[in-house]
Design a protein around this motif. Structure first.
Motif, short mmCIF file in Angstrom:
data_model
loop_
_atom_site.label_atom_id
_atom_site.label_comp_id
_atom_site.label_asym_id
_atom_site.label_seq_id
_atom_site.Cartn_x
_atom_site.Cartn_y
_atom_site.Cartn_z
N LEU A 156 1.45 15.80 13.22
CA LEU A 156 0.68 14.63 12.81
C LEU A 156 1.61 13.46 12.48
O LEU A 156 2.75 13.65 12.05
CB LEU A 156 -0.14 14.95 11.55
CG LEU A 156 -1.11 16.14 11.63
CD1 LEU A 156 -1.75 16.36 10.25
CD2 LEU A 156 -2.17 15.90 12.69
N THR A 157 1.09 12.25 12.67
CA THR A 157 1.73 11.03 12.18
C THR A 157 0.75 10.36 11.22
O THR A 157 -0.39 10.05 11.60
CB THR A 157 2.08 10.07 13.32
OG1 THR A 157 3.04 10.70 14.18
CG2 THR A 157 2.67 8.77 12.78
N THR A 158 1.16 10.18 9.98
CA THR A 158 0.26 9.68 8.94
C THR A 158 0.94 8.60 8.11
O THR A 158 2.17 8.47 8.11
CB THR A 158 -0.19 10.82 8.00
OG1 THR A 158 0.96 11.38 7.36
CG2 THR A 158 -0.92 11.91 8.77
N THR A 159 0.13 7.84 7.41
CA THR A 159 0.61 6.86 6.44
C THR A 159 -0.05 7.14 5.10
O THR A 159 -1.11 7.76 5.03
CB THR A 159 0.29 5.42 6.88
OG1 THR A 159 -1.14 5.30 7.02
CG2 THR A 159 0.95 5.09 8.21
N GLY A 160 0.57 6.69 4.04
CA GLY A 160 -0.01 6.89 2.72
C GLY A 160 0.71 6.11 1.65
O GLY A 160 1.85 5.68 1.83
N LEU A 164 0.57 3.70 -6.23
CA LEU A 164 0.10 2.30 -6.26
C LEU A 164 -0.41 2.07 -7.68
O LEU A 164 -1.59 2.27 -7.97
CB LEU A 164 -0.99 2.09 -5.23
CG LEU A 164 -1.52 0.66 -5.05
CD1 LEU A 164 -0.39 -0.29 -4.66
CD2 LEU A 164 -2.62 0.61 -4.02
N ARG A 165 0.50 1.68 -8.56
CA ARG A 165 0.20 1.67 -9.99
C ARG A 165 0.30 0.28 -10.59
O ARG A 165 1.10 -0.55 -10.17
CB ARG A 165 1.17 2.59 -10.73
CG ARG A 165 1.06 4.03 -10.33
CD ARG A 165 1.88 4.90 -11.25
NE ARG A 165 1.83 6.28 -10.83
CZ ARG A 165 2.38 7.28 -11.48
NH1 ARG A 165 3.03 7.05 -12.61
NH2 ARG A 165 2.30 8.51 -11.03
N MET A 166 -0.51 0.10 -11.62
CA MET A 166 -0.41 -1.08 -12.48
C MET A 166 -0.58 -0.61 -13.91
O MET A 166 -1.34 0.32 -14.19
CB MET A 166 -1.48 -2.12 -12.14
CG MET A 166 -1.26 -2.81 -10.81
SD MET A 166 0.29 -3.75 -10.75
CE MET A 166 -0.03 -5.00 -12.00
N GLU A 186 -4.98 6.93 -3.96
CA GLU A 186 -5.97 7.64 -3.16
C GLU A 186 -7.27 6.83 -3.05
O GLU A 186 -8.33 7.38 -2.79
CB GLU A 186 -6.27 9.01 -3.78
CG GLU A 186 -5.06 9.91 -3.92
CD GLU A 186 -4.45 10.28 -2.58
OE1 GLU A 186 -5.21 10.31 -1.57
OE2 GLU A 186 -3.23 10.53 -2.53
N ASN A 187 -7.14 5.52 -3.24
CA ASN A 187 -8.29 4.61 -3.21
C ASN A 187 -9.31 4.94 -4.30
O ASN A 187 -10.50 4.69 -4.16
CB ASN A 187 -8.98 4.63 -1.84
CG ASN A 187 -9.64 3.30 -1.52
OD1 ASN A 187 -9.23 2.25 -2.02
ND2 ASN A 187 -10.67 3.32 -0.69
N GLU A 188 -8.80 5.54 -5.38
CA GLU A 188 -9.60 5.84 -6.56
C GLU A 188 -8.80 5.48 -7.80
O GLU A 188 -7.56 5.49 -7.78
CB GLU A 188 -9.99 7.32 -6.61
CG GLU A 188 -10.88 7.79 -5.47
CD GLU A 188 -11.20 9.27 -5.56
OE1 GLU A 188 -10.64 9.93 -6.46
OE2 GLU A 188 -12.00 9.76 -4.75
N VAL A 189 -9.49 5.18 -8.88
CA VAL A 189 -8.81 4.88 -10.14
C VAL A 189 -8.47 6.18 -10.84
O VAL A 189 -9.34 7.00 -11.11
CB VAL A 189 -9.69 4.00 -11.05
CG1 VAL A 189 -8.98 3.74 -12.37
CG2 VAL A 189 -10.03 2.69 -10.36
#
Length: 494
Positions: A156-160, A164-166, A186-189
């Motif tokens: 597989l070739t994937t991105t992620g 991604l924090r604040m 993960e596109n969730e808080v």
């Protein structure tokens, strides 16, 4: 400035011309003159205050107390020891009246708020140094490609987004501090670090702090290193497999003791942040100690040991695991246990030894985990070990934090943004993992070579090339399998 005053007076006089053209009476003319005189006086007063504010801002500032920089969870940059001071850059001159309201500029200056620009974001200090505040963030962007597997589903070739924090951190006075971070990878808080703390000095050279809240594990060398500070894109198998079932975080309390050559911590937590309050939490007790028997300006010897015991909550009896072996962003590439239910608790322990001499570092870790099962079944035994090393070819020192016994952000001697080459590091690692005690337990190993380019202390580019091997008796990808994974990352940490 005299020219500016004259211009203001002339502007006021011109503004009065239309009114004079209407030939007002004596009383009206007197009122108009008084009004214009008051406006001119007000303009002069505002200009004088602006000149005074600029003079104050450009004058050298006295040294102030250092910011309260709270230990990064998953990025353990420690605050300076209490009662220490160091100078910071003078306050910048405020913008002109065309950009900001003069009254607000004067009010902020009178309050004495200081701003120090550090790792990409400002740190705000009150005039007396009692209050500090700093926004914080982390952006880790990965691309991964796997090939060579006997199973097409693994190639597989994937991105992620690894992170991604604040968040925010700060303190009140010398002793009280706090930190809060959320992750959106993960596109969730997801709440990660969230705690308040108290620190103090017992005697010269001996200090402590106590933190309470949602805490990151202090467990092993790489297990205690933040995801933004690891020398490889993913932690080794000791950190990812010899771990409580609840994961890297839990809600509880952690007292820590620091001395000149090491530290010790004890953590007691329940589950991580969740919305389940209908059953009791699990319970985890975890301790770690590290010691630097040799400690110099350019060389350190590191020794460490840790262990934990975990009692699982009612209903949380699933012990199924799938541990990464060739990178994080290939869900098909794991060493797995097979489906395991009926767990009652886990116990794990490990040891670490390493250090650095000049620009070269070496670290070895090993650990074992016993997952207890009901109905008299034998424990699921997990064994893992790793050996890793690195060389800063540009002569920079490894970013070892002797206060916590973990890696932090590097001090780059020649940052790219100042015209330098940055810091270039070459790395290598071998890691092994084995699940034993059940017929469905798998095993695997991975060998990694990598390169890290640190543009400055908070921006870096990483590249890892991994040759991996797995042997899983159960699951969709059974039997012996080999392949390669190439991963890269662009990382910014504030």
């Amino acid at each position: 400035m005299k020219l500016l005053k004259a211009s203001c007076a002339l502007a006021a006089l011109v503004a009065a011309v239309p009114a004079l053209a209407q030939t007002p009476g004596r009383d009206e003319l007197a009122d108009l003159v008084r009004l214009q005189a008051a406006e001119i006086q007000s303009l002069r007063a505002r200009i004088d205050r602006l000149e005074e504010a600029q003079q104050i801002a450009s004058a050298p500032q006295e040294p102030v107390a250092p910011p309260v920089v709270v230990a990064t969870q998953e990025a353990p940059a420690e605050p300076p020891a209490p009662h220490r001071t160091q100078p910071y850059a003078p306050q910048l001159a405020p913008p002109g009246p065309a950009d900001r309201d003069i009254a607000r500029v004067l009010e902020a200056n009178a309050a004495g708020v200081k701003t120090e620009w550090g790792a990409g974001l400002p740190v705000f200090h009150s005039a007396d140094g009692a209050f500090t505040f700093k926004p914080r963030g982390r952006i880790l962007t990965d691309v991964s490609s796997t090939f060579g597997s006997a199973y097409d589903g693994r190639n597989l070739t994937t991105t992620g987004m690894r992170a991604l924090r604040m968040g925010i951190e700060g303190g009140v006075g010398t002793h009280f501090f706090y930190q809060f971070e959320t992750d959106f990878s993960e596109n969730e808080v997801d709440v990660v670090t969230a705690f308040i703390g108290w620190r103090n000095r017992i005697s010269p050279g001996i200090e402590y702090d106590v933190r309470a809240g949602h805490l990151f594990n202090d467990r092993g060398f790489e297990g205690s290193t933040g995801s933004d500070s690891t020398p490889f894109l993913e932690r080794a198998t000791v950190a990812t497999a010899i771990i409580p079932q609840r994961g890297f975080y839990g809600i509880g309390a952690m007292p820590r003791l620091f001395w000149r050559t090491g530290h010790a911590s004890l953590t007691v937590t329940g589950d991580r942040v969740d919305g389940t309050q209908t059953v009791s939490d699990g319970r985890t007790v975890l301790g770690r100690v590290h010691w630097n028997p040799l400690k110099g300006d350019r060389a350190i010897l590191h020794l460490g040991a840790w262990g934990f015991d975990e009692a699982l909550a009612a209903g949380a009896d699933t012990l199924t695991r799938g541990t990464v072996i060739g990178g994080r962003f290939n869900g098909a590439l794991r060493v797995s246990t097979g489906v395991i239910t009926g767990g009652t608790g886990t116990t794990g322990y490990g040891a670490e030894v390493g250090g650095y001499v000049g620009p070269i570092w070496l670290m070895a870790e090993a650990g074992e985990r016993h997952a207890r099962l009901d109905a008299g079944r034998p424990d699921l035994l997990t064994r893992a070990w790793s050996v890793a090393g690195g060389w800063f070819v540009t002569g920079d020192l490894p970013p070892y934090n002797p206060r916590l016994g973990a890696f932090g952000q590097p001090h780059v001697l020649r940052p790219v943004f100042d015209g330098g080459s940055g810091a270039i590091e070459l790395t290598t690692r071998y890691e092994s993992l084995e699940f034993d005690g059940l017929a469905t337990g798998g095993r695997g190993w991975a060998a990694t070579i990598g390169a890290n380019w640190y543009l400055n202390s908070f921006v870096r580019i990483q590249l890892n090339a991994i040759h991996w091997h797995t042997d899983n008796p159960a699951g969709p990808y059974t039997g012996s399998d080999d392949g390669q994974t190439v991963s890269t990352r662009v990382a910014v940490t504030f």
